[in-house]
Design a protein around this motif. Structure first.
Motif, mmCIF file in Angstrom:
data_model
loop_
_atom_site.group_PDB
_atom_site.id
_atom_site.type_symbol
_atom_site.label_atom_id
_atom_site.label_comp_id
_atom_site.label_asym_id
_atom_site.label_seq_id
_atom_site.Cartn_x
_atom_site.Cartn_y
_atom_site.Cartn_z
ATOM 1 N N UNK A 1 -13.695 -12.088 5.317
ATOM 2 C CA UNK A 1 -12.363 -11.569 5.022
ATOM 3 C C UNK A 1 -11.612 -12.609 4.193
ATOM 4 N N UNK A 2 -11.578 -12.409 2.874
ATOM 5 C CA UNK A 2 -10.890 -13.339 1.961
ATOM 6 C C UNK A 2 -11.379 -14.766 2.152
ATOM 7 N N UNK A 3 -12.661 -14.955 1.988
ATOM 8 C CA UNK A 3 -13.329 -16.257 2.109
ATOM 9 C C UNK A 3 -13.382 -16.778 3.541
ATOM 10 N N UNK A 4 -12.835 -16.035 4.480
ATOM 11 C CA UNK A 4 -12.842 -16.456 5.881
ATOM 12 C C UNK A 4 -14.012 -15.800 6.600
ATOM 13 N N UNK B 1 -3.270 -18.280 8.658
ATOM 14 C CA UNK B 1 -3.352 -17.017 7.931
ATOM 15 C C UNK B 1 -3.041 -15.802 8.801
ATOM 16 N N UNK B 2 -3.010 -15.991 10.116
ATOM 17 C CA UNK B 2 -2.719 -14.869 11.019
ATOM 18 C C UNK B 2 -1.274 -14.852 11.489
ATOM 19 N N UNK B 3 -0.452 -15.800 11.026
ATOM 20 C CA UNK B 3 0.928 -15.895 11.491
ATOM 21 C C UNK B 3 1.816 -14.859 10.795
ATOM 22 N N UNK B 4 2.725 -14.296 11.567
ATOM 23 C CA UNK B 4 3.761 -13.396 11.040
ATOM 24 C C UNK B 4 5.095 -14.120 11.198
ATOM 25 N N UNK C 1 -15.609 -15.579 14.262
ATOM 26 C CA UNK C 1 -15.702 -16.815 13.489
ATOM 27 C C UNK C 1 -14.822 -17.935 14.000
ATOM 28 N N UNK C 2 -13.711 -17.610 14.677
ATOM 29 C CA UNK C 2 -12.793 -18.650 15.150
ATOM 30 C C UNK C 2 -13.120 -19.097 16.573
#
Length: 433
Positions: A415-418, A222-225, A359-360
């Motif tokens: 943040x969006x279920x994260x 989800x963090x990839x661009x 969280x990660x």
């Protein structure tokens, strides 16, 4: 023999006992790692000490023969050397019917005290303080004693080995160095000030690389661009400006349809030279390295080294992209806070008993930071957010918490279920009833 001759014999016996006591402790306490290092540098005495440690039976037999023989002779000589003189001193002070017994007792205490102090305590403490040096100094004399007393050594060894076999007791020690031994050495080095906490953590991280999955160090999906093949120049410029990276994935619409990657330097050169940007151009888009999510950090590092790449896409068994890992990510996993810029720490202390945790954050880092030995069924998750989800059995919401190992893990940001951030607080353990 006269008094002077008896004193001389006692001192000689104490010296012999001192030699055997120092030899016994020095050989047992000498560190094999240090001796091997000296032997590799050409020190023959260190090599001889290693040989004795490999086969200690003959040596310990000689030591016991020497110590027991000296003790018996010391008792005999000491009694005859001091008892008459003590009787003379106590004549008239102690009743005659007690005189011989008291004199013998005092003589025994005097000789025993001399042997305990001069032949046992002092030499053993010296040998414990510098075992390798003492062992190398005495190894020649020890070898000579083994040679001279070989018949007695053979006899007692044969009897001892027979008893060991009959009782099924092992006669050789296991000198294999385990992972726990290495951790213990590092802890001792940190306590002694040889290693600081950062160096100790880095070394522990190196040993854990084989068991920690690569997913614990990657940038999550989800963090990839990424670029799409139909992106315009304005889209490309905007993405590079908002999220500057060295490499960008190129996909055919969806992230899982990877066509390759582009280097931001190549994109910049084309923009400066006025060349058009076509993400379908094979001269611009390079083949993308892909690794499975089952690799460990160590295996991922081997892949990077063997294939001469500095990043790779992480895919799962369903060919779905779950993240990207770079060489810097692996370096950070090993070196920890040494390579993190200010503000990048995943565990930040608020005060003496509370911390903000990303969280990660890998579960291994949480275990190390809070001194937690293990988490329940940790094979089912890799991050502290995964632990929260596993324990709650649901998608966490703000203020949800789990209490474990003396700490309260509370969700403070979603943040969006994260699970974006947690507040970890030390809690009081309930008293045992």
């Amino acid at each position: 023999m006269g008094f002077i001759e008896n004193i001389f014999v006692i001192l000689l016996l104490i010296s012999v006992s001192c030699f055997f006591s120092m030899s016994e402790i020095a050989l047992a306490a000498a560190r094999k790692i240090r001796l091997r290092q000296l032997a590799d540098e050409g020190n023959e005495r260190a090599a001889k000490v290693l040989e004795l440690q490999a086969h200690p039976g003959n040596f310990f037999t000689v030591v016991q023969i020497g110590l027991n023989a000296v003790a018996i002779m010391g008792g005999i000589v000491g009694e005859s050397a001091f008892t008459p003189h003590i009787m003379a001193l106590l004549q008239g002070v102690v009743p005659d019917h007690w005189l011989s017994k008291v004199s013998f007792l005092l003589s025994f205490l005097l000789v025993t005290s001399l042997f305990i102090l001069l032949a046992d305590l002092m030499p053993k403490r010296i040998a414990m303080a510098m075992p390798e040096r003492v062992a190398m100094r005495l190894v020649g004399a020890i070898t000579l004693c083994i040679t001279v007393l070989r018949p007695l050594v053979w006899l007692f060894n044969a009897l001892a080995n027979g008893l060991f076999r009959m009782l099924r007791i092992p006669t050789e020690r296991n000198d294999a160095i385990t992972e726990d031994d290495i951790y213990a050495v590092m802890d001792a080095g940190a306590e002694a000030g040889v290693l600081d906490k950062g160096e100790q953590q880095m070394m522990e991280n190196v040993f854990e690389m084989q068991s920690v999955p690569v997913t614990s160090a990657m940038t999550a999906r989800e963090s990839l661009v990424f670029f799409r093949q139909n992106d315009t120049e304005d889209d490309i410029k905007r993405k590079i400006t908002q999220d500057p990276h060295n490499q960008f994935l190129v996909c055919d619409g969806l992230l899982d349809s990877i066509k390759g990657y582009v280097n931001s330097t190549d994109v910049l050169i084309r923009l400066i030279s006025g060349q058009p940007l076509n993400l379908k151009d094979n001269s611009l888009v390079r083949s993308c390295p892909i690794i499975p999510d089952t690799l460990s950090l160590s295996e991922a590092l081997d892949y990077f080294r063997n294939n001469r790449v500095d990043f790779a896409v992480v895919m799962n068994e369903y060919a779905l992209v779950i993240g990207v890992v770079t060489f810097k990510d692996l370096q950070s996993a090993v070196m920890g806070s040494w390579v993190l810029a200010e503000g990048e720490e995943q565990i930040v202390a608020r005060d003496a008993s509370s911390w903000l945790v990303d969280g990660v954050t890998p579960i291994t880092d949480v275990m190390r930071a809070f001194g937690i030995d293990s988490f329940p069924q940790s094979q089912n998750y890799e991050t502290i957010a995964g632990f929260i989800m596993f324990m709650l059995r649901k998608i966490p919401r703000r203020t949800d918490f789990v209490v474990y190992a003396g700490y309260k893990f509370e969700v403070v940001d979603i943040d969006s279920y994260k699970v974006d951030q947690l507040l970890v607080t030390r809690v009081e353990q309930p008293p045992l009833s």
